[in-house]
Design a protein around this motif. Structure first.
Motif, short mmCIF file in Angstrom:
data_model
loop_
_atom_site.label_atom_id
_atom_site.label_comp_id
_atom_site.label_asym_id
_atom_site.label_seq_id
_atom_site.Cartn_x
_atom_site.Cartn_y
_atom_site.Cartn_z
N CYS A 31 0.83 -1.20 0.00
CA CYS A 31 0.00 0.00 0.00
C CYS A 31 0.87 1.26 0.00
O CYS A 31 1.93 1.29 0.63
N THR A 32 0.40 2.28 -0.67
CA THR A 32 1.14 3.53 -0.78
C THR A 32 0.69 4.51 0.30
O THR A 32 -0.51 4.67 0.54
N PRO A 33 1.64 5.18 0.99
CA PRO A 33 1.24 6.17 1.98
C PRO A 33 0.64 7.41 1.31
O PRO A 33 1.11 7.85 0.27
N ILE A 34 -0.42 7.96 1.90
CA ILE A 34 -1.02 9.20 1.42
C ILE A 34 -0.65 10.31 2.39
O ILE A 34 -1.12 10.34 3.52
N TYR A 35 0.20 11.22 1.94
CA TYR A 35 0.61 12.33 2.80
C TYR A 35 1.08 11.85 4.15
O TYR A 35 0.76 12.43 5.17
N ASN A 36 1.80 10.72 4.16
CA ASN A 36 2.34 10.24 5.43
C ASN A 36 3.57 11.08 5.75
O ASN A 36 4.69 10.62 5.76
N PHE A 37 3.33 12.35 6.00
CA PHE A 37 4.41 13.31 6.05
C PHE A 37 4.00 14.49 6.92
O PHE A 37 2.89 14.96 6.85
#
Length: 305
Positions: free
Chosen positions: A127-133
C-alpha cells in the motif's frame, strides 16, 4: 426460650453462599465492563473510519487506483480537522497513536470502484502512503512559521527526519522547502561536457540520495532552480539570504547546484555559494567542478505543523 444463634457450621455456610454470590456478581459486572469497553472501542474505531471516509470524499484525486491500496494515518485526519487532537481507546484508556493507520482499498464494484476502509489493518504491504508526512516548525531565526526562511523538521520516511527551510508559499496551497544542508558529498554537473539543460550527474545523484524519501514521492522532489533562488533573495555573483547558505564553508567552490544554466549557455550552470551568491560556473570542463546537492520538496501547506 433463648435464641441459640448460629452454629459455626451455619456461619461458614452463610459466608460461603455470600462469597459465591459476590463472586458471581463480580464476574458478571467485570464482564459487563469489559464488554462495554470493547463496544466503546468499536464505536471509536467506527468514528475514525467515518472520518477517513469523509477525507476520501474530499480528496478523490488522492485515492488509490482500482486494484491497489493506500493508507492514511490518524495524524493526517487530525491535520485535516476531521478528528480531535486526543483520540482515546476505551479498552485501555490510552490514546490512539498518531501513526495509527487506516487502509484504503479500491475494489471493483459493478462498473465502478468502491473504497473499503480498515482501521489498524493486519498488513499494509504493497500500500502507498497518502501524505504520510509532517513538518514540525522548529526555528524562526530567519522567518516566522509558514514564512520564507522558517525552519522545519520533516519526516521524510517512517524513521528519518531532516531539517528544511521554507522557500516559498505557492498559490495552490503548496509550499516549497529546501534542505538545510547539502545532501551527501559534492557532485559534478555532468559526466561529460555536453549540451544539456540539467546535468545528468546532478539529477541522477539527487534521485539516488532521495530514493528512500517515501513520504514525499519522487515527483515532488527536484533540484532548485535559479529563479527560485533569485525570488528568495539571491543576486548573481553577490550574495544570498543567510538561510540559503547555512552550513557552507566560506569559499566560492563550496555551494550547491541549481538545475538552471545561465542565458541558455549549456556550459554555465548556476550554483549557490556562501560568498558569491548565485554563482555562474564558467569552467569548460564541468565534470571537474564539484558542488553539493540541496533538494527542494513540494508538499501541501497543511502538512506544516
Amino acid at each position: 426460650m433463648k435464641n441459640r444463634g448460629f452454629t459455626l457450621v451455619e456461619l461458614l455456610a452463610v459466608i460461603i453462599i455470600i462469597s459465591l454470590l459476590a463472586l458471581l456478581t463480580g464476574t458478571a459486572v467485570t464482564k459487563l465492563v469489559k464488554d462495554s469497553k470493547k463496544d466503546l472501542s468499536g464505536v471509536q474505531i467506527e468514528l475514525i473510519k467515518s472520518a477517513s471516509e469523509t477525507w476520501g470524499s474530499d480528496n478523490l484525486d488522492l485515492l488509490p487506483e482500482e486494484g491497489s491500496c493506500a493508507y492514511l494515518t490518524l495524524r493526517n485526519l487530525k491535520n485535516s480537522g476531521l478528528i480531535g487532537d486526543s483520540v482515546i481507546d476505551p479498552k485501555d484508556t490510552t490514546e490512539f497513536s498518531d501513526d495509527t493507520k487506516i487502509k484504503i482499498s479500491a475494489v471493483s464494484k459493478g462498473l465502478g470502484v468502491s473504497y473499503e476502509y480498515e482501521v489498524n489493518p493486519s498488513t499494509i504491504e504493497g500500500c502507498t502512503p497518502i501524505y504520510n508526512f509532517i513538518c514540525d516548525f522548529v526555528d524562526n531565526t530567519y522567518g516566522n512559521a509558514k514564512q520564507m526562511g522558517s525552519k522545519y523538521s520533516c519526516k521524510v520516511n517512517d524513521t528519518d527526519r531532516l531539517d528544511f527551510y521554507l522557500l516559498k508559499v505557492n498559490d495552490n496551497d503548496t509550499v516549497n522547502l529546501i534542505t538545510a544542508s547539502n545532501l551527501g558529498g559534492t557532485v559534478s554537473w555532468s559526466t561529460v561536457n555536453t549540451n544539456e539543460y540539467e546535468g545528468s550527474m546532478l539529477q541522477n545523484t539527487m534521485r539516488q540520495r532521495t530514493e528512500d524519501w517515501t513520504n514525499i514521492g519522487a515527483s515532488n522532489i527536484e533540484n532548485p532552480t535559479a529563479d527560485q533562488m533569485i525570488e528568495a533573495g539571491c543576486t548573481v555573483n553577490t550574495s544570498c539570504p543567510e538561510f540559503l547558505i547555512q552550513n557552507l564553508d566560506d569559499v566560492p567552490a563550496h555551494g550547491y547546484w541549481t538545475s538552471t544554466v545561465a542565458n541558455l549557455d549549456f556550459n554555465k550552470p548556476y550554483a549557490v555559494t556562501s560568498n558569491n551568491g548565485l554563482f555562474k560556473d564558467t569552467l569548460s570542463m564541468l565534470e571537474t567542478n564539484m558542488y553539493g546537492i540541496r533538494p527542494v520538496i513540494t508538499i501541501p501547506i497543511d502538512k506544516l505543523g
